[in-house]
Design a protein around this motif. Sequence first.
Motif, mmCIF file in Angstrom:
data_model
loop_
_atom_site.group_PDB
_atom_site.id
_atom_site.type_symbol
_atom_site.label_atom_id
_atom_site.label_comp_id
_atom_site.label_asym_id
_atom_site.label_seq_id
_atom_site.Cartn_x
_atom_site.Cartn_y
_atom_site.Cartn_z
ATOM 1 N N VAL A 77 -4.944 75.172 21.246
ATOM 2 C CA VAL A 77 -4.731 74.008 21.993
ATOM 3 C C VAL A 77 -4.060 73.207 21.405
ATOM 4 N N LEU A 115 -7.267 70.859 30.378
ATOM 5 C CA LEU A 115 -6.913 72.391 30.395
ATOM 6 C C LEU A 115 -6.956 72.831 31.915
ATOM 7 N N LEU A 124 -1.649 72.889 30.129
ATOM 8 C CA LEU A 124 -2.219 71.812 29.363
ATOM 9 C C LEU A 124 -1.721 70.328 29.736
#
Length: 348
Positions: A77, A115, A124
């Motif tokens: 991420v 997300l 994202l």
Amino acid sequence: MERLWRIDHVEPPEITLTPEQRNCEEFYTKTVRRNSDGRLEVRLPFKDEPTVLGASFDIAKRRFLSLERSLCKRPEVGAKYVEFMQEFQKLGHMSSVSHPQLNTPHYYIPHQCVLKPNSTSTKLRVVFDASCKTTSQKSLNDILMVGPTIHPDLYTLLLRFRIHRYAITADVVKMFRQVNMFAEDRRFQYILWRASPSQPLSTFELNNVTYGTAAAPYLAIRSLSYLADKFMDKLEIGAKAIKSSFYVDDFLGGADTVEELHQIKREVTAILQDGQLELAKWHSNHCKFVDDATVKHLQLDDEMLTSTLGLKWDQVRDTFMFSFSPRFDSDHVTKRSILSIASSLFDP
């Protein structure tokens, strides 16, 4: 019987502007301008003096450091976050500020990520929290005018979309970021950022209309309407389509002939291109108008499915469908999980 007729009665709501909404409209028309390449530039519509804002640097720093620690624990991420922000800077949507104007009213906006695994374009997305309070207990959003609703209501838009023989949809690429902010107002859109904890924490300013500020939806949608008004005499069909068939950045139009569908697409594209806004993800129940490479190469079967305001749309069969994927453990059902599943069925 009377109640039954009322249920089926459809009438566009009468638009009456509040004094604040009228002030916002007047402020926009007085201050909007176009730069040398035709892109629109707008100002933040303040309803209170920015001097009421307190200090915002410390809370923005605390929230960024917390975000950074969280991203370090999730390297995948974190890498997407860095990639998003680097693209943000590469496109000129944010710029480094070597000497922030801290002696004048300003505002630091905290940010975080959302997300969207099912998105065909952006998995994202970074969002900005302009509702974060400063030391004076006032946030940027507290002192901004929201502006009136420009686009038609969702119910009327969906009904109009369904009555055409041929339907066509598209959306504006990075719509909010295609409208520039006046340079003198960018100090209210400061953010803190660094790509790695080993780098110094730096101040950046956001150069465009920023999603997360109270006035952003109005400023972006009003800019579409502004462009349409400029072309009402030259490209009337496209201008009317822009004013009647957009829901924020989603275009949902249609026609009863292929020729008219071509004209709508051609004129709407020309009008928005004049303001440096690009339309993408073209979908239609007519095969000639499907133009979305991001979907085509991902399709593993003959079905052409896309999302239209929260619904799945099969363009070949021209039918709407609901997608259901339960995501919670049946042993731990909560009110929150039930509401989440219910909203995911149809949540425009």
